[in-house]
Write an enzyme that holds these catalytic residues in place. Structure first.
Site: not given
Ligand code: TYM
Length: 331
Positions: A115, A197, A200
């Site tokens: 990032k 990957k 979004k």
């Molecule tokens: P975020 O918002 O980027 O993504 C949400 C969830 O989706 C999964 N994910 C994917 N899985 C498979 N293939 C992909 N291309 C893909 N893109 C995203 C992510 O692994 C995630 O599970 N830091 C986290 C949010 C967060 C969180 C937490 C998660 C904040 N606090 C505590 C678990 C526990 C994040 O940015 O997810």
């Protein structure tokens, strides 16, 4: 553990339209825990502002993400659904845990490196300490399991390290959480560059299938997906594009790679891409229908977030008080 139940916590950032990566890697797995676990699913708006957001869009997406949680099968009566900034304990514990997280640990986080390369004009301190906030999210609820995609594994491991460090310094305080990464769907790749990957925040919207894309758009995007110059549908090291499409198809249909290879033996990529698009669109149709219904009732969503925040605050405050006592704050 909370009472006699194990705890599940996970979160999604309202930082863009959610993708089938978010769905297959995380969201669709959340409801598996609803019956037997005490579950907390949070819309992590505080994480989202580590990258610049347009305020009106952040607000809109916070509602949308909550609606998608419910549309993906999370009943607010059985799961605590809430917005991170509504529970101030996240910010409070995050500050405390910052003092138990090493600079070197944060510097090794691959998401921070990615990032900061992508947002070189805004490498803010929040982006750096983001994993400590995530540790606070998880540890506040004495979480046992954290269902996530593979990209979040390193962050959950850091949360474990922080929990162990704190427990060793002050006696047992936090449950040490386990990441749960389902092999199928743990890393869905971009349709334009299958070595990257699916994200979004990708500017190329053709690289990404959104949960809310309509059927024609989904089929068009899969038709344009980058593959290779071979013609055979089989899982192989050199075939990132086909491997990704096979994974997606497998997730949506439950078929194994062997079954997919047999189904498409002697048929071309065109046929296969169409089948992937149709399977994806058909699986998402009921989620979309439910989502549209929910989004038209803002008052209902506000009620869900309010109740969720009250419930979450109750548990979060218990842990926070315990932590404050242990470190010597006067409470
Ligand atoms: P975020 O918002 O980027 O993504 C949400 C969830 O989706 C999964 N994910 C994917 N899985 C498979 N293939 C992909 N291309 C893909 N893109 C995203 C992510 O692994 C995630 O599970 N830091 C986290 C949010 C967060 C969180 C937490 C998660 C904040 N606090 C505590 C678990 C526990 C994040 O940015 O997810």
């Amino acid at each position: 553990m909370l009472g006699d139940k194990k705890v599940t916590f996970s979160g999604v950032q309202p930082s863009g339209n959610l993708t089938i990566g978010n769905y297959l890697g995380a969201l669709r797995n959340f409801s598996k825990y609803s019956e037997e676990f005490q579950t907390f699913y949070c819309v992590v708006d505080m994480h989202a502002i580590t990258v610049r957001q347009i305020p009106a869009e952040l607000r809109r997406r916070t509602y949308e993400t909550l609606a998608l949680y419910i549309a993906c099968g999370l009943d607010p009566e059985k799961n605590c659904l809430y917005v991170q900034s509504h529970v101030p304990a996240h910010a409070e514990l995050s500050w405390i845990l910052n003092c138990y997280t090493m600079f070197g640990e944060l510097g090794r986080m691959t998401q921070f490196k990615d990032k900061s390369a992508k947002h070189a004009d805004n490498i803010n301190a929040g982006l750096f300490t983001y994993p400590t906030l995530m540790a606070a999210d998880i540890l506040l609820y004495q979480t046992d399991v954290v269902p996530v995609g593979i990209d979040q594994k390193q962050h959950v491991e850091l949360a474990r390290n922080i929990a162990n460090r704190f427990n060793q310094a002050y006696s047992e305080t936090f449950t040490v959480p386990e990441p749960i990464i389902e092999k199928s769907g743990m890393k869905i790749m971009s349709l334009a560059d299958p070595t990257k990957k699916m994200s979004k925040s990708d500017e190329n919207t053709n690289a990404v299938v959104y949960i809310l894309d309509d059927k024609d758009t989904i089929i068009r995007k899969f038709k344009r997906a980058v593959t290779d110059s071979d013609t055979e549908i089989r899982y192989a090291e050199s075939k990132d594009g086909i491997n990704n499409l096979m994974s997606i198809y497998s997730c949506f249909t439950g078929k194994s790679f062997g079954e997919i290879e047999a189904e498409f033996a002697g048929r071309g990529y065109g046929d296969f891409k169409l089948a992937v698009g149709e399977a994806c669109a058909d699986a998402l149709a009921p989620v979309q229908a439910k989502y549209n219904e929910l989004l038209s009732d803002k008052a209902y969503l506000e009620n869900v977030m309010k109740n969720g925040a009250e419930q979450a605050s109750y548990f979060a405050r218990k842990t926070l008080t315990k932590v404050k006592k242990k470190i010597g704050f006067v409470i």
